[in-house]
Design an enzyme around this catalytic site. Structure first.
Site, PDB file in Angstrom:
ATOM      1  N   ARG A  54     120.702  74.092  29.754  1.00 35.88           N
ATOM      2  CA  ARG A  54     119.572  74.619  28.986  1.00 35.88           C
ATOM      3  C   ARG A  54     118.272  74.173  29.659  1.00 35.88           C
ATOM      4  O   ARG A  54     118.288  73.475  30.652  1.00 35.88           O
ATOM      5  CB  ARG A  54     119.641  74.122  27.531  1.00 35.88           C
ATOM      6  CG  ARG A  54     120.011  72.638  27.467  1.00 35.88           C
ATOM      7  CD  ARG A  54     119.376  71.890  26.395  1.00 35.88           C
ATOM      8  NE  ARG A  54     117.935  71.909  26.443  1.00 35.88           N
ATOM      9  CZ  ARG A  54     117.199  71.156  27.254  1.00 35.88           C
ATOM     10  NH1 ARG A  54     117.747  70.307  28.117  1.00 35.88           N
ATOM     11  NH2 ARG A  54     115.880  71.230  27.230  1.00 35.88           N
ATOM     12  N   GLY A  55     117.136  74.556  29.040  1.00 35.35           N
ATOM     13  CA  GLY A  55     115.845  74.272  29.659  1.00 35.35           C
ATOM     14  C   GLY A  55     115.494  75.459  30.552  1.00 35.35           C
ATOM     15  O   GLY A  55     116.346  75.946  31.317  1.00 35.35           O
ATOM     16  N   ALA A  56     114.246  75.928  30.434  1.00 37.62           N
ATOM     17  CA  ALA A  56     113.875  77.199  31.063  1.00 37.62           C
ATOM     18  C   ALA A  56     114.173  77.257  32.573  1.00 37.62           C
ATOM     19  O   ALA A  56     114.878  78.166  33.039  1.00 37.62           O
ATOM     20  CB  ALA A  56     112.407  77.494  30.764  1.00 37.62           C
ATOM     21  N   ARG A  91     119.942  84.504  27.171  1.00 37.81           N
ATOM     22  CA  ARG A  91     118.910  83.889  26.306  1.00 37.81           C
ATOM     23  C   ARG A  91     117.615  84.681  26.521  1.00 37.81           C
ATOM     24  O   ARG A  91     117.232  84.948  27.660  1.00 37.81           O
ATOM     25  CB  ARG A  91     118.713  82.403  26.640  1.00 37.81           C
ATOM     26  CG  ARG A  91     119.959  81.570  26.299  1.00 37.81           C
ATOM     27  CD  ARG A  91     119.658  80.085  26.261  1.00 37.81           C
ATOM     28  NE  ARG A  91     118.864  79.724  25.102  1.00 37.81           N
ATOM     29  CZ  ARG A  91     118.292  78.522  24.938  1.00 37.81           C
ATOM     30  NH1 ARG A  91     118.413  77.602  25.870  1.00 37.81           N
ATOM     31  NH2 ARG A  91     117.595  78.259  23.853  1.00 37.81           N
ATOM     32  N   GLN A 204     117.149  68.017  20.945  1.00 36.77           N
ATOM     33  CA  GLN A 204     117.018  67.789  22.394  1.00 36.77           C
ATOM     34  C   GLN A 204     116.156  66.555  22.695  1.00 36.77           C
ATOM     35  O   GLN A 204     116.329  65.919  23.728  1.00 36.77           O
ATOM     36  CB  GLN A 204     116.401  69.017  23.072  1.00 36.77           C
ATOM     37  CG  GLN A 204     117.301  70.230  23.134  1.00 36.77           C
ATOM     38  CD  GLN A 204     117.029  71.182  22.005  1.00 36.77           C
ATOM     39  OE1 GLN A 204     116.688  70.761  20.891  1.00 36.77           O
ATOM     40  NE2 GLN A 204     117.168  72.470  22.256  1.00 36.77           N
ATOM     41  N   ASP A 245     108.626  77.663  27.848  1.00 40.52           N
ATOM     42  CA  ASP A 245     109.621  78.663  28.260  1.00 40.52           C
ATOM     43  C   ASP A 245     108.983  79.956  28.747  1.00 40.52           C
ATOM     44  O   ASP A 245     109.641  80.785  29.376  1.00 40.52           O
ATOM     45  CB  ASP A 245     110.573  78.951  27.101  1.00 40.52           C
ATOM     46  CG  ASP A 245     111.410  77.725  26.810  1.00 40.52           C
ATOM     47  OD1 ASP A 245     110.892  76.795  26.168  1.00 40.52           O
ATOM     48  OD2 ASP A 245     112.561  77.675  27.266  1.00 40.52           O
ATOM     49  N   ASN A 255     107.253  77.662  23.365  1.00 43.49           N
ATOM     50  CA  ASN A 255     108.063  76.463  23.592  1.00 43.49           C
ATOM     51  C   ASN A 255     108.914  76.212  22.353  1.00 43.49           C
ATOM     52  O   ASN A 255     108.827  76.942  21.365  1.00 43.49           O
ATOM     53  CB  ASN A 255     107.180  75.253  23.922  1.00 43.49           C
ATOM     54  CG  ASN A 255     107.986  74.089  24.474  1.00 43.49           C
ATOM     55  OD1 ASN A 255     108.856  74.276  25.328  1.00 43.49           O
ATOM     56  ND2 ASN A 255     107.755  72.882  23.977  1.00 43.49           N
ATOM     57  N   LYS A 256     109.713  75.187  22.404  1.00 38.12           N
ATOM     58  CA  LYS A 256     110.651  74.875  21.326  1.00 38.12           C
ATOM     59  C   LYS A 256     109.971  74.870  19.966  1.00 38.12           C
ATOM     60  O   LYS A 256     108.845  74.406  19.828  1.00 38.12           O
ATOM     61  CB  LYS A 256     111.275  73.503  21.623  1.00 38.12           C
ATOM     62  CG  LYS A 256     112.345  73.046  20.663  1.00 38.12           C
ATOM     63  CD  LYS A 256     113.453  74.042  20.445  1.00 38.12           C
ATOM     64  CE  LYS A 256     114.144  74.484  21.705  1.00 38.12           C
ATOM     65  NZ  LYS A 256     115.032  75.641  21.522  1.00 38.12           N
TER      66      LYS A 256
HETATM   67  O1  MRU Z   1     116.458  75.679  23.806  1.00 38.78           O
HETATM   68  P1  MRU Z   1     116.202  74.809  25.010  1.00 38.78           P
HETATM   69  O2  MRU Z   1     116.746  73.443  24.872  1.00 38.78           O
HETATM   70  O3  MRU Z   1     116.594  75.495  26.278  1.00 38.78           O
HETATM   71  O4  MRU Z   1     114.612  74.687  25.004  1.00 38.78           O
HETATM   72  C1  MRU Z   1     113.984  73.963  26.015  1.00 38.78           C
HETATM   73  C2  MRU Z   1     112.523  73.846  25.808  1.00 38.78           C
HETATM   74  O5  MRU Z   1     111.972  74.355  24.863  1.00 38.78           O
HETATM   75  C3  MRU Z   1     111.753  73.152  26.879  1.00 38.78           C
HETATM   76  O6  MRU Z   1     110.631  72.531  26.339  1.00 38.78           O
HETATM   77  C4  MRU Z   1     111.310  74.208  27.894  1.00 38.78           C
HETATM   78  O7  MRU Z   1     112.423  74.928  28.352  1.00 38.78           O
HETATM   79  C5  MRU Z   1     110.598  73.606  29.017  1.00 38.78           C
HETATM   80  S1  MRU Z   1     111.754  72.982  30.193  1.00 38.78           S
HETATM   81  C6  MRU Z   1     111.044  72.289  31.503  1.00 38.78           C
END
Ligand code: MRU
Length: 365
Positions: A54-56, A91, A204, A245, A255-256
């Site tokens: 996960r993570g963008a 996603r 997370q 993201d 973002n999250k």
């Molecule tokens: O749903 P996730 O865990 O993939 O979400 C991740 C985030 O929201 C991060 O803050 C974002 O991807 C930045 S990653 C460098």
């Protein structure tokens, strides 16, 4: 990043094992370090959908390797197009996924199928190397913000950073985005302390960011998501730094879920709110983030249940919501550019505005 002295990236290729792709199963962290083997594009897609990875920036890199795995089975143009399409739907919010897949398709499309396997692995590796260097530079450009705060403090007083979700090396190929300046500040001897939002529903922050910071020796404290405003009112937060993201042409930031509320609290309390991003997170095709960025809706169970380790070491999932109560789970929100103090990129820092982004990225504008 090192785990107990061993250097790792968040995704890599195991050439001795049939050129399979390796990732950490992030759904098992911090309780177990489980390394998963991805052998085909369906396993790559499953890993992204289920948030094992996960993570963008990282889902873009894993998807790129998913294309390489797919080319091993069938390097035809029809298969290339269908796998790019399939992985792109795993996603919806992080634009890095689309960016990496577009780059893979562009690299492979006008090439003889026989050449595609080697070229796909090379392109995916280049995407990963680009991400590592980009994140390292984000750290360099973010570091002065922390140094300036430290310079205004009494000797020995700590710099308090608040972050949300996980934008560390587990969310990228290495270093992270929001955490990269923090790692660099810590390594440079700055007394930095991080307030880590737990980041419900998937935690997370509590599970991943706290673990990463701990492995790097960075002092940190996990707080409930709703604690940020209170901490800011009492002068306990010097700066907020988050990842993202997707950033739009005018500087709106997805973002999250919960990031927007932190930005509102930061504005009310005069706390600078910075967003760290690589070029692959910029989406110049959209302007108004609230209206135009698709927000992922995830399963109810992520809200109604919690997973953790029991005192005797078992990993258990328990329900925390009354039976029969439905739950909603929007996974991201959008912080309008007007609430963002500035953007930290691999090219430097800029204001969150169309002019700021155009000046830094004339090639994308
Ligand atoms: O749903 P996730 O865990 O993939 O979400 C991740 C985030 O929201 C991060 O803050 C974002 O991807 C930045 S990653 C460098």
């Amino acid at each position: 990043m090192k785990i107990d002295g061993v250097p790792y990236r968040s995704v890599w290729v195991d050439r001795e094992d049939g050129w399979s792709v390796r990732i950490f199963d992030q759904t098992k962290l911090p309780w177990a370090i489980d390394i998963l083997r991805l052998a085909d594009e369906d396993q790559a897609a499953h890993a992204i959908r289920s948030m094992q990875t996960r993570g963008a920036p990282l889902i873009g890199a894993v998807a790129a390797y998913g294309v390489a795995l797919a080319m091993r089975r069938d390097a035809s143009t029809a298969h290339l197009d269908s796998v790019v399409d399939m992985l792109g739907k795993t996603r919806p919010t992080a634009i890095n996924l689309r960016w990496a897949l577009d780059r893979m398709r562009a690299a492979l499309h006008n090439m003889a199928p026989a050449d595609r396997v080697a070229a796909a692995y090379a392109e995916a590796a280049a995407i990963c190397d680009d991400d590592v260097e980009t994140c390292r530079k984000i750290g360099e450009h973010g570091l002065p913000l922390l140094q300036e705060i430290a310079a205004r403090k009494a000797p020995g007083e700590r710099v308090n950073v608040l972050t949300h979700c996980n934008a560390g090396w587990l969310a990228t190929v290495d270093y992270g985005t929001a955490l990269s300046p923090i790692f660099q500040a810590h390594d440079a001897g700055l007394k930095v302390h991080v307030w880590v939002d737990e980041t419900r529903p998937r935690n997370q922050g509590a599970a991943l960011t706290a673990w990463e910071l701990g492995k790097h020796g960075v002092p940190h404290t996990v707080v409930a998501d709703n604690a940020g405003g209170h901490l800011m009112q009492h002068g306990e937060v010097d700066i907020v730094i988050v990842g993202t993201d997707r950033v739009t042409r005018q500087g709106d930031v997805a973002n999250k879920i919960g990031t927007y509320l932190k930005a509102l609290a930061a504005r009310d309390n005069g706390v600078p709110f910075w967003v760290a991003l690589p070029h692959s997170t910029l989406d110049m095709r959209v302007r108004d983030g609230v209206a135009e960025i698709p927000i992922e809706e995830r399963a109810e169970a992520e809200v109604t249940e919690l997973t953790g380790r029991t005192a005797d070491g078992r990993i258990e999932t328990v329900r925390v919501v009354a039976e029969g109560s439905p739950a909603a789970n929007p996974a991201f929100d959008v912080t309008p550019a007007r609430l963002v103090t500035g953007l930290i990129t691999e090219r430097g820092r800029t204001e969150a505005s169309e002019a700021g982004l155009a000046a830094l990225y004339p090639d994308k504008a």
